[in-house]
Design a protein around this motif. Structure first.
Motif, PDB file in Angstrom:
ATOM      1  N   MET A  18       1.097  -1.068  -0.136  1.00 59.15           N
ATOM      2  CA  MET A  18       0.046  -0.068   0.041  1.00 59.15           C
ATOM      3  C   MET A  18       1.198   1.149  -0.197  1.00 59.15           C
ATOM      4  O   MET A  18       1.937   1.422   0.768  1.00 59.15           O
ATOM      5  N   LYS A  19       0.517   2.112  -0.945  1.00 62.44           N
ATOM      6  CA  LYS A  19       1.336   3.312  -0.991  1.00 62.44           C
ATOM      7  C   LYS A  19       0.680   4.395  -0.229  1.00 62.44           C
ATOM      8  O   LYS A  19      -0.548   4.564  -0.502  1.00 62.44           O
ATOM      9  N   ILE A  20       1.356   5.091   0.507  1.00 59.67           N
ATOM     10  CA  ILE A  20       0.668   6.297   1.527  1.00 59.67           C
ATOM     11  C   ILE A  20       0.753   7.541   0.655  1.00 59.67           C
ATOM     12  O   ILE A  20       1.799   7.939   0.253  1.00 59.67           O
ATOM     13  N   GLN A  21      -0.228   8.228   0.607  1.00 60.78           N
ATOM     14  CA  GLN A  21      -0.209   9.472  -0.148  1.00 60.78           C
ATOM     15  C   GLN A  21       0.019  10.488   1.060  1.00 60.78           C
ATOM     16  O   GLN A  21      -0.194  10.666   2.042  1.00 60.78           O
ATOM     17  N   PRO A  22       0.895  11.408   0.477  1.00 61.65           N
ATOM     18  CA  PRO A  22       1.536  12.567   1.286  1.00 61.65           C
ATOM     19  C   PRO A  22       0.262  13.632   1.691  1.00 61.65           C
ATOM     20  O   PRO A  22      -0.667  13.499   0.812  1.00 61.65           O
ATOM     21  N   ILE A  23       0.274  14.073   2.799  1.00 57.88           N
ATOM     22  CA  ILE A  23      -0.628  15.177   3.316  1.00 57.88           C
ATOM     23  C   ILE A  23      -0.205  16.660   2.665  1.00 57.88           C
ATOM     24  O   ILE A  23       0.740  16.767   2.487  1.00 57.88           O
ATOM     25  N   VAL A  24      -1.063  17.057   1.811  1.00 57.42           N
ATOM     26  CA  VAL A  24      -0.764  18.323   0.968  1.00 57.42           C
ATOM     27  C   VAL A  24      -1.422  19.303   1.977  1.00 57.42           C
ATOM     28  O   VAL A  24      -2.485  19.600   2.554  1.00 57.42           O
ATOM     29  N   ARG A  81     -11.131  20.299  -2.820  1.00 56.94           N
ATOM     30  CA  ARG A  81     -10.243  19.672  -1.795  1.00 56.94           C
ATOM     31  C   ARG A  81      -9.016  19.346  -2.722  1.00 56.94           C
ATOM     32  O   ARG A  81      -8.925  19.432  -3.913  1.00 56.94           O
ATOM     33  N   PRO A  82      -7.838  19.350  -1.779  1.00 60.93           N
ATOM     34  CA  PRO A  82      -6.388  19.068  -2.713  1.00 60.93           C
ATOM     35  C   PRO A  82      -6.462  17.740  -3.732  1.00 60.93           C
ATOM     36  O   PRO A  82      -7.251  16.642  -3.321  1.00 60.93           O
ATOM     37  N   LEU A  83      -5.745  17.867  -4.522  1.00 62.68           N
ATOM     38  CA  LEU A  83      -5.781  16.758  -5.372  1.00 62.68           C
ATOM     39  C   LEU A  83      -4.962  15.407  -4.694  1.00 62.68           C
ATOM     40  O   LEU A  83      -4.431  15.660  -3.778  1.00 62.68           O
ATOM     41  N   ARG A  84      -5.335  14.216  -5.196  1.00 60.93           N
ATOM     42  CA  ARG A  84      -4.862  13.120  -4.622  1.00 60.93           C
ATOM     43  C   ARG A  84      -4.617  12.146  -5.876  1.00 60.93           C
ATOM     44  O   ARG A  84      -5.083  12.346  -7.112  1.00 60.93           O
ATOM     45  N   ARG A  85      -3.533  11.017  -5.901  1.00 63.03           N
ATOM     46  CA  ARG A  85      -3.212  10.392  -7.187  1.00 63.03           C
ATOM     47  C   ARG A  85      -4.453   9.804  -7.755  1.00 63.03           C
ATOM     48  O   ARG A  85      -4.398   9.668  -8.617  1.00 63.03           O
ATOM     49  N   SER A  86      -5.586   9.285  -6.930  1.00 63.19           N
ATOM     50  CA  SER A  86      -6.523   8.636  -7.401  1.00 63.19           C
ATOM     51  C   SER A  86      -7.223   9.392  -8.563  1.00 63.19           C
ATOM     52  O   SER A  86      -8.376   8.848  -9.105  1.00 63.19           O
ATOM     53  N   ASP A  87      -7.192  10.622  -8.420  1.00 63.59           N
ATOM     54  CA  ASP A  87      -7.819  11.822  -9.228  1.00 63.59           C
ATOM     55  C   ASP A  87      -7.258  11.520 -10.827  1.00 63.59           C
ATOM     56  O   ASP A  87      -7.952  12.084 -11.937  1.00 63.59           O
ATOM     57  N   LEU A  88      -6.272  11.027 -10.841  1.00 65.97           N
ATOM     58  CA  LEU A  88      -5.479  10.661 -12.291  1.00 65.97           C
ATOM     59  C   LEU A  88      -6.453  10.454 -13.378  1.00 65.97           C
ATOM     60  O   LEU A  88      -6.447  11.271 -14.431  1.00 65.97           O
ATOM     61  N   ASP A 100     -15.186  18.598  -6.159  1.00 65.85           N
ATOM     62  CA  ASP A 100     -15.599  17.426  -5.699  1.00 65.85           C
ATOM     63  C   ASP A 100     -16.867  17.185  -5.432  1.00 65.85           C
ATOM     64  O   ASP A 100     -17.210  17.853  -4.446  1.00 65.85           O
ATOM     65  N   GLY A 101     -17.680  16.677  -6.311  1.00 63.25           N
ATOM     66  CA  GLY A 101     -19.269  16.655  -5.828  1.00 63.25           C
ATOM     67  C   GLY A 101     -19.885  15.430  -5.074  1.00 63.25           C
ATOM     68  O   GLY A 101     -21.028  15.299  -4.948  1.00 63.25           O
ATOM     69  N   THR A 102     -19.122  14.466  -4.522  1.00 62.44           N
ATOM     70  CA  THR A 102     -19.383  13.321  -3.852  1.00 62.44           C
ATOM     71  C   THR A 102     -20.407  13.736  -2.726  1.00 62.44           C
ATOM     72  O   THR A 102     -20.961  12.762  -2.239  1.00 62.44           O
ATOM     73  N   LYS A 103     -20.165  14.934  -2.079  1.00 66.29           N
ATOM     74  CA  LYS A 103     -21.182  15.189  -0.911  1.00 66.29           C
ATOM     75  C   LYS A 103     -22.713  15.143  -1.417  1.00 66.29           C
ATOM     76  O   LYS A 103     -23.534  15.011  -0.483  1.00 66.29           O
ATOM     77  N   GLU A 104     -22.700  15.235  -2.600  1.00 64.52           N
ATOM     78  CA  GLU A 104     -24.157  15.536  -3.357  1.00 64.52           C
ATOM     79  C   GLU A 104     -24.386  14.098  -4.177  1.00 64.52           C
ATOM     80  O   GLU A 104     -25.082  14.418  -5.005  1.00 64.52           O
ATOM     81  N   ASN A 105     -23.498  13.141  -4.189  1.00 68.98           N
ATOM     82  CA  ASN A 105     -23.630  12.023  -5.018  1.00 68.98           C
ATOM     83  C   ASN A 105     -23.507  12.509  -6.144  1.00 68.98           C
ATOM     84  O   ASN A 105     -23.784  11.715  -7.427  1.00 68.98           O
ATOM     85  N   GLY A 106     -22.590  13.296  -6.601  1.00 68.97           N
ATOM     86  CA  GLY A 106     -21.855  13.708  -7.731  1.00 68.97           C
ATOM     87  C   GLY A 106     -20.641  13.170  -8.180  1.00 68.97           C
ATOM     88  O   GLY A 106     -20.323  12.272  -7.422  1.00 68.97           O
ATOM     89  N   ALA A 107     -19.933  13.612  -9.002  1.00 76.75           N
ATOM     90  CA  ALA A 107     -18.816  13.232  -9.756  1.00 76.75           C
ATOM     91  C   ALA A 107     -17.633  13.745  -8.793  1.00 76.75           C
ATOM     92  O   ALA A 107     -17.659  14.700  -8.132  1.00 76.75           O
ATOM     93  N   GLU A 108     -16.454  12.743  -8.543  1.00 75.91           N
ATOM     94  CA  GLU A 108     -15.424  12.982  -7.730  1.00 75.91           C
ATOM     95  C   GLU A 108     -14.438  14.139  -8.174  1.00 75.91           C
ATOM     96  O   GLU A 108     -13.926  14.965  -7.690  1.00 75.91           O
ATOM     97  N   VAL A 109     -14.391  14.270  -9.717  1.00 76.38           N
ATOM     98  CA  VAL A 109     -13.681  15.510 -10.149  1.00 76.38           C
ATOM     99  C   VAL A 109     -14.456  16.114 -11.298  1.00 76.38           C
ATOM    100  O   VAL A 109     -14.680  15.574 -12.135  1.00 76.38           O
ATOM    101  N   MET A 110     -15.036  17.275 -11.051  1.00 72.70           N
ATOM    102  CA  MET A 110     -15.941  17.900 -11.956  1.00 72.70           C
ATOM    103  C   MET A 110     -15.129  19.079 -12.813  1.00 72.70           C
ATOM    104  O   MET A 110     -15.387  19.666 -13.695  1.00 72.70           O
TER     105      MET A 110
END
Length: 178
Positions: free
Chosen positions: A1-7, A20-27, A75-85
């Motif tokens: 498991m790769k730990i992502q740095p805190i931005v 929100r800050p970017l994360r590698r999973s946004d790629l 990031d719209g996930t709080k309203e069941n939206g897309a993670e990256v808009m």
């Protein structure tokens, strides 16, 4: 498991989405949206077609300390939206100033996402700036309206190079005192 740095940058909350800050999973989502020619042609720095590794390198720069810009995912996930808009950035300038940049994925155009994002970023003023600037292409009046809706005032005309167009493009420059 790769730990992502805190931005070291805050999450900026709005009623319907978070910045929100970017994360590698946004790629994957960033590559999908930034690879759209309509998005690239309205930015200075996204080439089209998108070369392999471009977004991965961008995310790495956004997560590195020190850096000369901060980048947030819309990031719209709080309203069941897309993670990256879309993305919004603050690039550090001298004299306690910064420049706002943003793009929104075409699926979210005309939803006030850009206006709400810029307004939230200005209100939060995470860098404690005295002034923010923005530049938009003159053939993109929707982005100009975003800036005026967020309280920015027109400063003047200029031009800048656009990678996706491989040309200098006329721009309008805006500023907002904070």
């Amino acid at each position: 498991m790769k730990i992502q740095p805190i931005v070291n940058q805050p999450v900026i909350e709005t009623a319907r989405f978070d910045l929100r800050p970017l994360r590698r999973s946004d790629l994957g989502l960033i590559e999908l949206h930034a690879g759209d020619e309509r998005v690239a042609r309205n930015t200075t720095s996204i080439p089209h077609p998108l070369p392999p590794g471009t977004i991965e390198a961008f995310i790495s720069r956004a997560m590195t300390e020190p850096r000369d810009f901060d980048c947030w995912a819309m990031d719209g996930t709080k309203e069941n939206g897309a993670e990256v808009m879309g993305l919004i950035t603050l690039s550090r300038l001298d004299r306690n100033q910064s420049e706002v940049g943003f793009w929104v994925a075409p699926a979210f155009w005309n939803t006030h996402l850009a206006s709400d994002s810029v307004t939230a970023l200005v209100t939060a003023n995470p860098l404690g700036n005295a002034t923010m600037f923005a530049t938009v292409f003159q053939d993109n009046p929707a982005s100009a309206k975003v800036m005026t809706n967020a309280g920015f005032v027109y400063l003047g005309d200029a031009e800048t190079y656009c990678l996706a167009r491989d040309a200098a493009v006329p721009t309008w420059t805006y500023s907002r005192k904070l």
